[in-house]
Design an enzyme around this catalytic site. Structure first.
Site, PDB file in Angstrom:
ATOM      1  N   PRO A  53      -6.262  -4.222  13.333  1.00 26.55           N
ATOM      2  CG  PRO A  53      -6.142  -2.014  13.875  1.00 26.55           C
ATOM      3  CD  PRO A  53      -7.110  -3.124  14.078  1.00 26.55           C
ATOM      4  CD  GLU A  80     -10.652   2.998  21.367  1.00 25.25           C
ATOM      5  OE1 GLU A  80      -9.279   2.519  21.570  1.00 25.25           O
ATOM      6  OE2 GLU A  80     -10.593   4.087  20.687  1.00 25.25           O
ATOM      7  NE  ARG A 121      -7.238  -5.641 -10.760  1.00 23.55           N
ATOM      8  CZ  ARG A 121      -5.914  -6.239 -11.172  1.00 23.55           C
ATOM      9  NH1 ARG A 121      -5.434  -7.055 -10.481  1.00 23.55           N
ATOM     10  NH2 ARG A 121      -5.723  -5.797 -12.392  1.00 23.55           N
ATOM     11  CG  ASP A 146      -1.731  -6.585 -11.608  1.00 27.41           C
ATOM     12  OD1 ASP A 146      -1.268  -5.972 -13.021  1.00 27.41           O
ATOM     13  OD2 ASP A 146      -2.911  -6.904 -11.433  1.00 27.41           O
TER      14      ASP A 146
END
Length: 228
Positions: free
Chosen positions: A89, A116, A154, A169
Site C-alpha cells: 500500500p 501487517e 495484454r 483501450d
C-alpha cells in the site's frame, strides 16, 4: 516474458493461470509464470514466516531473515535477476503507463505481502520497486499480482487476437479518454435502441460519433482525466 510470484499462498494462482487469454499466452510461449512458496525458506518445523512487531501493535510482520534469502535465491534462478516489485500500500500507484514500462522487461519478480506487511529491512536490503493498486487495503498482494500480470500480458505482441485492441483501450499510450459506448445485437431491447449512426454504414460519421462519445463519457465519469 517471465513472471516469478513469491507468495505464502501459491494455490491461489492455480485456476487463475489456466483460464482465458492468460492461459493461451502461457501455452503459446509468450509468457511464463512461476509461483514460489515463501514458506519453503522457513527452516523451522512450523514454517514460520512472520513474528510480532517490535514496539507492540496488532498483527504480525513478515520476517527479514526469511524473505530476503527467498528473493535472492529466486533471482539466481536465471542469469537475469529481473525487476523486483514489492506489492505494498505504500508503493507508487499502478496504472497503464507502469504496465507499459513493465512490458518492456524480460523478467519481473512479484513479492506478495501479507498480514501487517514487511519488515522494513527487506526493502532496505532489496531496494524493490514498491507498487500499490490504489488507496484501499487487500488481505495480501496476490490479487494485486494477478492484476499486474494480466495488464502486462495484454501488451505483449501476439497475446490478443487483434493487436490494435491493446492500443485503443482507455489509458493506453497516452490515451486520456474513456472508451466509447459499445453495442451489439439485438438492435432494440426493452425500449433501448442502438444509435442510428452506428448502423448507417458511414464510417466517417461513425468515427466522429465515437470520438464525441469518448469525450462525453470522460467528462461525465472521469472529468479529472480531461483536466490533466
Amino acid at each position: 516474458m517471465r513472471f516469478d510470484v513469491l507468495t505464502l499462498f501459491p494455490a491461489m494462482f492455480d485456476s487463475y493461470l489456466h483460464e482465458s487469454m492468460l492461459a493461451e499466452a502461457i501455452r503459446g510461449g509468450l509468457l511464463q509464470v512461476h509461483c514460489h512458496n515463501m514458506r519453503d525458506w522457513a527452516k523451522d518445523r512450523h514454517q514460520t514466516m512472520d513474528d510480532r512487531p517490535f514496539g507492540g501493535g496488532p498483527g504480525m510482520v513478515l520476517k527479514v531473515d526469511r524473505v530476503v534469502p527467498c528473493v535472492e535465491d529466486i533471482q539466481r534462478l536465471e542469469s537475469d535477476p529481473g525487476h523486483l516489485v514489492m506489492l505494498s500500500p505504500q508503493g507508487r500507484r499502478f496504472n497503464q503507463q507502469v504496465a507499459e514500462e513493465y512490458a518492456e522487461r524480460d523478467r519481473i519478480l512479484l513479492l506478495c505481502g501479507r498480514y501487517e506487511g514487511f519488515d522494513q529491512r527487506i526493502a532496505d536490503i532489496l531496494t524493490p520497486d514498491e507498487l500499490s493498486l490504489g488507496d484501499f487495503v487487500l488481505n495480501g498482494g496476490e490479487v494485486a499480482a494477478m492484476a499486474v500480470i494480466e495488464t502486462v500480458m495484454r501488451l505483449l505482441p501476439g497475446a490478443l487476437g487483434k493487436e490494435e485492441s491493446a492500443h485503443i483501450d482507455s489509458f493506453s499510450k497516452g490515451n486520456r479518454l474513456l472508451k466509447d459506448a459499445q453495442y451489439t445485437r439485438p438492435r432494440e431491447y426493452r425500449g433501448l435502441t442502438v444509435p442510428d449512426v452506428l448502423l448507417s454504414g458511414d464510417h466517417k460519421a461513425v468515427d466522429q460519433w465515437r470520438a464525441n462519445n469518448r469525450v462525453e463519457r470522460t467528462r461525465a465519469r472521469r472529468s479529472d482525466l480531461l483536466e490533466n
